[in-house]
Design a protein around this motif. Structure first.
Motif, PDB file in Angstrom:
ATOM      1  N   ALA A 124       0.825  -1.215   0.000  1.00  0.00           N
ATOM      2  CA  ALA A 124       0.000   0.000   0.000  1.00  0.00           C
ATOM      3  C   ALA A 124       0.855   1.259   0.000  1.00  0.00           C
ATOM      4  N   ASN A 125       2.115   1.133   0.415  1.00  0.00           N
ATOM      5  CA  ASN A 125       3.001   2.298   0.475  1.00  0.00           C
ATOM      6  C   ASN A 125       3.411   2.782  -0.914  1.00  0.00           C
ATOM      7  N   HIS A 126       3.255   1.909  -1.914  1.00  0.00           N
ATOM      8  CA  HIS A 126       3.566   2.271  -3.297  1.00  0.00           C
ATOM      9  C   HIS A 126       2.380   3.001  -3.904  1.00  0.00           C
ATOM     10  N   MET A 127       2.647   4.083  -4.642  1.00  0.00           N
ATOM     11  CA  MET A 127       1.583   4.851  -5.288  1.00  0.00           C
ATOM     12  C   MET A 127       1.505   4.446  -6.765  1.00  0.00           C
ATOM     13  N   PRO A 128       0.713   3.430  -7.089  1.00  0.00           N
ATOM     14  CA  PRO A 128       0.683   2.901  -8.457  1.00  0.00           C
ATOM     15  C   PRO A 128      -0.215   3.721  -9.378  1.00  0.00           C
ATOM     16  N   GLU A 129      -0.026   3.520 -10.681  1.00  0.00           N
ATOM     17  CA  GLU A 129      -0.911   4.160 -11.655  1.00  0.00           C
ATOM     18  C   GLU A 129      -2.299   3.529 -11.602  1.00  0.00           C
ATOM     19  N   ILE A 130      -2.342   2.221 -11.336  1.00  0.00           N
ATOM     20  CA  ILE A 130      -3.615   1.509 -11.225  1.00  0.00           C
ATOM     21  C   ILE A 130      -3.762   1.045  -9.781  1.00  0.00           C
ATOM     22  N   GLU A 131      -4.851   1.423  -9.140  1.00  0.00           N
ATOM     23  CA  GLU A 131      -5.052   1.073  -7.735  1.00  0.00           C
ATOM     24  C   GLU A 131      -5.069  -0.445  -7.545  1.00  0.00           C
ATOM     25  N   GLY A 132      -4.340  -0.897  -6.526  1.00  0.00           N
ATOM     26  CA  GLY A 132      -4.299  -2.318  -6.218  1.00  0.00           C
ATOM     27  C   GLY A 132      -3.331  -3.113  -7.057  1.00  0.00           C
ATOM     28  N   LYS A 133      -2.505  -2.424  -7.840  1.00  0.00           N
ATOM     29  CA  LYS A 133      -1.535  -3.121  -8.683  1.00  0.00           C
ATOM     30  C   LYS A 133      -0.172  -2.438  -8.600  1.00  0.00           C
ATOM     31  N   GLY A 134       0.869  -3.199  -8.850  1.00  0.00           N
ATOM     32  CA  GLY A 134       2.197  -2.641  -9.017  1.00  0.00           C
ATOM     33  C   GLY A 134       3.069  -2.650  -7.775  1.00  0.00           C
ATOM     34  N   MET A 135       4.397  -2.660  -8.041  1.00  0.00           N
ATOM     35  CA  MET A 135       5.400  -2.598  -6.985  1.00  0.00           C
ATOM     36  C   MET A 135       6.538  -1.714  -7.486  1.00  0.00           C
ATOM     37  N   PRO A 136       7.237  -1.017  -6.574  1.00  0.00           N
ATOM     38  CA  PRO A 136       8.338  -0.154  -7.022  1.00  0.00           C
ATOM     39  C   PRO A 136       9.516  -0.973  -7.518  1.00  0.00           C
ATOM     40  N   ILE A 137      10.025  -0.659  -8.722  1.00  0.00           N
ATOM     41  CA  ILE A 137      11.190  -1.343  -9.267  1.00  0.00           C
ATOM     42  C   ILE A 137      12.424  -0.947  -8.462  1.00  0.00           C
ATOM     43  N   GLY A 138      13.253  -1.930  -8.103  1.00  0.00           N
ATOM     44  CA  GLY A 138      14.469  -1.657  -7.355  1.00  0.00           C
ATOM     45  C   GLY A 138      14.317  -1.880  -5.865  1.00  0.00           C
ATOM     46  N   ASN A 139      13.087  -1.870  -5.361  1.00  0.00           N
ATOM     47  CA  ASN A 139      12.859  -2.137  -3.947  1.00  0.00           C
ATOM     48  C   ASN A 139      13.190  -3.608  -3.657  1.00  0.00           C
ATOM     49  N   LEU A 140      13.937  -3.864  -2.569  1.00  0.00           N
ATOM     50  CA  LEU A 140      14.346  -5.242  -2.268  1.00  0.00           C
ATOM     51  C   LEU A 140      13.151  -6.159  -2.039  1.00  0.00           C
ATOM     52  N   THR A 141      12.112  -5.649  -1.374  1.00  0.00           N
ATOM     53  CA  THR A 141      10.927  -6.485  -1.171  1.00  0.00           C
ATOM     54  C   THR A 141      10.240  -6.782  -2.500  1.00  0.00           C
ATOM     55  N   SER A 142      10.310  -5.852  -3.436  1.00  0.00           N
ATOM     56  CA  SER A 142       9.689  -6.077  -4.746  1.00  0.00           C
ATOM     57  C   SER A 142      10.362  -7.230  -5.471  1.00  0.00           C
ATOM     58  N   GLN A 143      11.699  -7.320  -5.365  1.00  0.00           N
ATOM     59  CA  GLN A 143      12.410  -8.426  -6.003  1.00  0.00           C
ATOM     60  C   GLN A 143      11.946  -9.758  -5.415  1.00  0.00           C
ATOM     61  N   PHE A 144      11.781  -9.784  -4.101  1.00  0.00           N
ATOM     62  CA  PHE A 144      11.334 -11.012  -3.435  1.00  0.00           C
ATOM     63  C   PHE A 144       9.893 -11.342  -3.825  1.00  0.00           C
ATOM     64  N   PHE A 145       8.998 -10.348  -3.738  1.00  0.00           N
ATOM     65  CA  PHE A 145       7.587 -10.580  -4.072  1.00  0.00           C
ATOM     66  C   PHE A 145       7.432 -10.989  -5.541  1.00  0.00           C
ATOM     67  N   ALA A 146       8.277 -10.433  -6.419  1.00  0.00           N
ATOM     68  CA  ALA A 146       8.187 -10.763  -7.841  1.00  0.00           C
ATOM     69  C   ALA A 146       8.419 -12.247  -8.065  1.00  0.00           C
ATOM     70  N   ASN A 147       9.370 -12.819  -7.325  1.00  0.00           N
ATOM     71  CA  ASN A 147       9.641 -14.249  -7.463  1.00  0.00           C
ATOM     72  C   ASN A 147       8.571 -15.099  -6.796  1.00  0.00           C
ATOM     73  N   VAL A 148       8.040 -14.627  -5.675  1.00  0.00           N
ATOM     74  CA  VAL A 148       6.939 -15.341  -5.019  1.00  0.00           C
ATOM     75  C   VAL A 148       5.738 -15.419  -5.961  1.00  0.00           C
TER      76      VAL A 148
END
Length: 220
Positions: free
Chosen positions: A48-72
């Motif tokens: 929720a801390n990420h401000m996406p273009e589409i509500e309820g979607k997206g993760m910040p590129i480069g964020n360490l948690t994003s890399q982990f969540f992307a693989n999950v």
């Protein structure tokens, strides 16, 4: 890969992957693996801390948690490819993946099956321009390399980029914004990456250029 090599590769990419990961689906995947509601709530807060273009979607590129969540998130794709499609030769790195097979028609079917699975189960889709089936003898582009049976090359764009980086180093040397030790440390990262390809001569030219630039500017 020489002309005598048979077989094909499905080289695929997810369209706007980090911008289209669905928060609700990701939370559902996490909650299936982790029973602690506090951990799931923490994941919800991070997303929720990420401000996406589409509500309820997206993760910040480069964020360490994003890399982990992307693989999950794409572990669901891994399980589908390996256990439902039963593809034997499959490699994935974040949202780039390759499947090898001797039968082009089989890969075409798998491509359609994967796209349907991604759309229906994960609400993402294959990148149409970057997803293609190619013969193995022509090599494949993967993670910045052109990969053949007996050797690997850097993509031309990656080879050109290092010369531009050296020019940036030269200017920063001249302006007193960077030391040789700092620049050398950064260059080592590229050299380590480039060693995974057949780049002995290129790396030698880069190091010689770097030494010349630092000598000209009197950096020690």
């Amino acid at each position: 890969m020489g002309g005598g090599i048979t077989g094909f590769a499905l080289k695929a990419d997810i369209r706007h992957y980090f911008d289209t990961v669905d928060h609700n689906i990701l939370l559902k995947i996490v909650s299936h693996k982790i029973a602690d509601p506090l951990v799931v709530q923490l994941v919800r807060i991070i997303l929720a801390n990420h401000m996406p273009e589409i509500e309820g979607k997206g993760m910040p590129i480069g964020n360490l948690t994003s890399q982990f969540f992307a693989n999950v998130y794409l572990n669901e794709l891994d399980q589908f490819v390996k256990h439902t499609l039963k593809a034997k030769y499959y490699i994935r790195y974040v949202d780039d993946f390759v499947i090898f097979d001797s039968d082009r028609q089989q890969l075409e079917k798998w491509q359609a099956d994967i796209d349907n699975f991604l759309k229906s189960s994960l609400r993402i889709e294959l990148h149409k321009e970057k997803t293609k089936i190619v013969p193995l003898y022509s090599g494949i582009t993967f993670l910045g390399f052109r990969v053949f049976l007996d050797y690997r090359l850097l993509k031309k764009s990656n080879s050109k980029r290092i010369w531009k980086r050296l020019e940036i180093f030269r200017k920063r040397f001249h302006d007193g914004l960077i030391t040789k030790q700092c620049a050398s440390s950064r260059l080592k990262g590229w050299l380590t990456y480039a060693r995974f390809a057949n780049t002995y001569n290129l790396r030698g030219r880069v190091m010689q250029k770097f030494d010349n630039l630092t000598s000209e500017d009197g950096i020690s």
